[in-house]
Write a protein that holds these residues in place. Structure first.
Motif, PDB file in Angstrom:
ATOM      1  N   VAL A 150       0.862  -1.193   0.000  1.00  0.00           N
ATOM      2  CA  VAL A 150       0.000   0.000   0.000  1.00  0.00           C
ATOM      3  C   VAL A 150       0.898   1.243   0.000  1.00  0.00           C
ATOM      4  N   ALA A 151       0.351   2.357  -0.506  1.00  0.00           N
ATOM      5  CA  ALA A 151       1.078   3.628  -0.374  1.00  0.00           C
ATOM      6  C   ALA A 151       0.379   4.476   0.679  1.00  0.00           C
ATOM      7  N   VAL A 152       1.110   4.797   1.729  1.00  0.00           N
ATOM      8  CA  VAL A 152       0.591   5.797   2.658  1.00  0.00           C
ATOM      9  C   VAL A 152       1.212   7.130   2.234  1.00  0.00           C
ATOM     10  N   GLY A 153       0.804   8.200   2.871  1.00  0.00           N
ATOM     11  CA  GLY A 153       1.354   9.489   2.472  1.00  0.00           C
ATOM     12  C   GLY A 153       1.039  10.534   3.503  1.00  0.00           C
ATOM     13  N   LYS A 154       1.278  11.770   3.098  1.00  0.00           N
ATOM     14  CA  LYS A 154       1.041  12.878   4.015  1.00  0.00           C
ATOM     15  C   LYS A 154       0.583  14.072   3.192  1.00  0.00           C
ATOM     16  N   ILE A 155      -0.519  14.672   3.626  1.00  0.00           N
ATOM     17  CA  ILE A 155      -0.940  15.939   3.030  1.00  0.00           C
ATOM     18  C   ILE A 155      -0.808  16.971   4.134  1.00  0.00           C
ATOM     19  N   ASP A 156      -0.013  18.004   3.905  1.00  0.00           N
ATOM     20  CA  ASP A 156       0.339  18.940   4.988  1.00  0.00           C
ATOM     21  C   ASP A 156       0.810  18.110   6.180  1.00  0.00           C
ATOM     22  N   GLU A 157       0.059  18.204   7.313  1.00  0.00           N
ATOM     23  CA  GLU A 157       0.494  17.497   8.533  1.00  0.00           C
ATOM     24  C   GLU A 157      -0.135  16.117   8.656  1.00  0.00           C
ATOM     25  N   GLN A 158      -1.110  15.850   7.782  1.00  0.00           N
ATOM     26  CA  GLN A 158      -1.948  14.674   7.993  1.00  0.00           C
ATOM     27  C   GLN A 158      -1.428  13.415   7.280  1.00  0.00           C
ATOM     28  N   ILE A 159      -1.243  12.343   8.028  1.00  0.00           N
ATOM     29  CA  ILE A 159      -0.920  11.041   7.415  1.00  0.00           C
ATOM     30  C   ILE A 159      -2.191  10.512   6.759  1.00  0.00           C
ATOM     31  N   THR A 177       3.194  13.820   0.149  1.00  0.00           N
ATOM     32  CA  THR A 177       4.240  12.810   0.235  1.00  0.00           C
ATOM     33  C   THR A 177       3.637  11.464  -0.107  1.00  0.00           C
ATOM     34  N   ASP A 178       4.374  10.690  -0.891  1.00  0.00           N
ATOM     35  CA  ASP A 178       3.917   9.359  -1.298  1.00  0.00           C
ATOM     36  C   ASP A 178       4.944   8.361  -0.777  1.00  0.00           C
ATOM     37  N   PHE A 179       4.477   7.357  -0.052  1.00  0.00           N
ATOM     38  CA  PHE A 179       5.364   6.466   0.677  1.00  0.00           C
ATOM     39  C   PHE A 179       4.894   5.018   0.470  1.00  0.00           C
ATOM     40  N   PRO A 180       5.225   4.444  -0.709  1.00  0.00           N
ATOM     41  CA  PRO A 180       4.772   3.071  -0.962  1.00  0.00           C
ATOM     42  C   PRO A 180       5.595   2.038  -0.186  1.00  0.00           C
ATOM     43  N   ILE A 181       4.915   1.096   0.387  1.00  0.00           N
ATOM     44  CA  ILE A 181       5.606   0.020   1.100  1.00  0.00           C
ATOM     45  C   ILE A 181       5.036  -1.332   0.673  1.00  0.00           C
ATOM     46  N   LYS A 205       7.357   6.334  12.236  1.00  0.00           N
ATOM     47  CA  LYS A 205       6.715   5.186  12.896  1.00  0.00           C
ATOM     48  C   LYS A 205       5.190   5.252  12.739  1.00  0.00           C
ATOM     49  N   GLU A 206       4.668   6.464  12.853  1.00  0.00           N
ATOM     50  CA  GLU A 206       3.222   6.673  12.704  1.00  0.00           C
ATOM     51  C   GLU A 206       2.753   6.262  11.296  1.00  0.00           C
ATOM     52  N   ALA A 207       3.550   6.667  10.294  1.00  0.00           N
ATOM     53  CA  ALA A 207       3.211   6.329   8.908  1.00  0.00           C
ATOM     54  C   ALA A 207       3.301   4.814   8.690  1.00  0.00           C
ATOM     55  N   LEU A 208       4.335   4.216   9.253  1.00  0.00           N
ATOM     56  CA  LEU A 208       4.532   2.769   9.085  1.00  0.00           C
ATOM     57  C   LEU A 208       3.424   1.986   9.795  1.00  0.00           C
ATOM     58  N   ASP A 209       3.016   2.443  10.963  1.00  0.00           N
ATOM     59  CA  ASP A 209       1.915   1.784  11.686  1.00  0.00           C
ATOM     60  C   ASP A 209       0.624   1.847  10.868  1.00  0.00           C
ATOM     61  N   ALA A 210       0.389   3.002  10.242  1.00  0.00           N
ATOM     62  CA  ALA A 210      -0.818   3.150   9.413  1.00  0.00           C
ATOM     63  C   ALA A 210      -0.753   2.188   8.227  1.00  0.00           C
ATOM     64  N   ALA A 211       0.434   2.060   7.647  1.00  0.00           N
ATOM     65  CA  ALA A 211       0.610   1.140   6.518  1.00  0.00           C
ATOM     66  C   ALA A 211       0.395  -0.309   6.975  1.00  0.00           C
ATOM     67  N   CYS A 215      -2.238  -2.901   5.509  1.00  0.00           N
ATOM     68  CA  CYS A 215      -1.764  -4.164   4.922  1.00  0.00           C
ATOM     69  C   CYS A 215      -2.509  -5.354   5.510  1.00  0.00           C
ATOM     70  N   GLN A 216      -2.851  -5.271   6.772  1.00  0.00           N
ATOM     71  CA  GLN A 216      -3.602  -6.351   7.404  1.00  0.00           C
ATOM     72  C   GLN A 216      -4.961  -6.516   6.711  1.00  0.00           C
ATOM     73  N   GLU A 217      -5.598  -5.370   6.428  1.00  0.00           N
ATOM     74  CA  GLU A 217      -6.897  -5.384   5.739  1.00  0.00           C
ATOM     75  C   GLU A 217      -6.758  -5.956   4.326  1.00  0.00           C
ATOM     76  N   ILE A 218      -5.691  -5.533   3.652  1.00  0.00           N
ATOM     77  CA  ILE A 218      -5.464  -5.975   2.274  1.00  0.00           C
ATOM     78  C   ILE A 218      -5.180  -7.483   2.247  1.00  0.00           C
ATOM     79  N   TYR A 219      -4.391  -7.927   3.217  1.00  0.00           N
ATOM     80  CA  TYR A 219      -4.046  -9.349   3.315  1.00  0.00           C
ATOM     81  C   TYR A 219      -5.310 -10.212   3.449  1.00  0.00           C
ATOM     82  N   GLU A 220      -6.230  -9.792   4.329  1.00  0.00           N
ATOM     83  CA  GLU A 220      -7.483 -10.544   4.503  1.00  0.00           C
ATOM     84  C   GLU A 220      -8.241 -10.591   3.171  1.00  0.00           C
ATOM     85  N   PHE A 221      -8.207  -9.488   2.455  1.00  0.00           N
ATOM     86  CA  PHE A 221      -8.902  -9.397   1.166  1.00  0.00           C
ATOM     87  C   PHE A 221      -8.256 -10.335   0.129  1.00  0.00           C
TER      88      PHE A 221
END
Ligand code: CDP
Length: 231
Positions: A150-159, A177-181, A205-211, A215-221
């Motif tokens: 998944v790609a997480v990211g940041k708009i202004d201050e918001q993950i 910001t685009d942060f694909p993992i 760490k916050e961004a990675l936790d969100a990812a 990923c857990q949701e995607i994995y179940e899917f």
């Protein structure tokens, strides 16, 4: 949440996912994976003998990934054929998938993974990796785990989770910001980490936790779609 997403999604909400395996009957394994308007198809051929012979490795098989966007997948017709971008994404996808596969069980062979993006709205490498991982499992290639991306990211201050094209193109405030993992789904072993933009170290760490949660949701899917084969 300070930033309102154009799509109306919550900061940690994925786009609607769709997934199905067995979509390319001629292939040994195949899958389609969608994040909203981003649609990826992956087909796997192999393991099969690698030619030319001098490229064979008696110690292991090799994984060969080819990623491309179809011309009609984007509004400005994409020029057909390879580009620097498609070469880069093919390579990082190869690296993202390889740790999941026991290639040493197939010396002298190649496993070909072809990924085509039929519709692009950002996040095509991540959708492609999800499709390819499912296609490899569908092909019966022995795997340690599924790869989930998944790609997480940041708009202004918001993950934000699962960045779409409007968000990726955002140029106001601090920009986007685009942060694909990608990761082995059931572990903390990451196989892809890219960063386009900026994430302050204290928010990494916050961004990675969100990812991880996404990923857990995607994995179940992915698992659900794999179980539906032949139903
Ligand atoms: O697709 P992904 O986010 O993994 O990679 P990117 O290189 O950051 O591309 C972001 C998006 O730009 C793609 O998903 C497409 O929507 C768009 N794009 C485009 O419109 N035309 C291209 N030739 C390449 C990308």
């Amino acid at each position: 949440m300070k930033v309102k997403r154009a799509s109306g999604r919550a900061w940690n909400e994925l786009r609607k996912m769709k997934a199905k395996v067995g979509v390319v009957p001629n292939a040994d394994g195949s899958a389609i994976f969608e994040f909203g308007d981003t649609v990826a198809i992956a087909a796997v051929y192999g393991p099969r003998k690698l030619h030319p012979q001098h490229m064979q490795d008696p110690a292991t098989g090799i994984l060969r990934v080819n990623y491309d966007l179809l011309s009609f997948s984007v509004a400005d017709r994409k020029r057909p054929g390879p580009s620097r971008r498609s070469t880069e994404i093919s390579k990082v996808t190869e690296w993202a998938l390889a740790p999941a596969i026991d290639l040493e069980a197939f010396p002298n062979t190649v496993v070909d993974v072809q990924i085509y993006i039929i519709q692009a709205d950002a996040g095509t490498r991540t959708a492609g990796i999800n499709a390819a991982s499912m296609a490899l499992a569908h092909a019966g290639i022995p795997m340690r785990d599924l790869i989930t991306s998944v790609a997480v990211g940041k708009i202004d201050e918001q993950i934000i989770v699962d960045v779409d094209k409007v968000e990726e193109d955002y140029e106001g405030g601090e920009g986007a910001t685009d942060f694909p993992i990608a990761k082995l789904a059931r572990s903390d072993e990451y196989t892809l980490l890219q960063l386009d933009g900026k994430i302050p170290p204290e928010r990494f760490k916050e961004a990675l936790d969100a990812a991880d949660k996404a990923c857990q949701e995607i994995y179940e899917f992915q698992k659900k779609a794999l179980k539906e084969v032949g139903e």
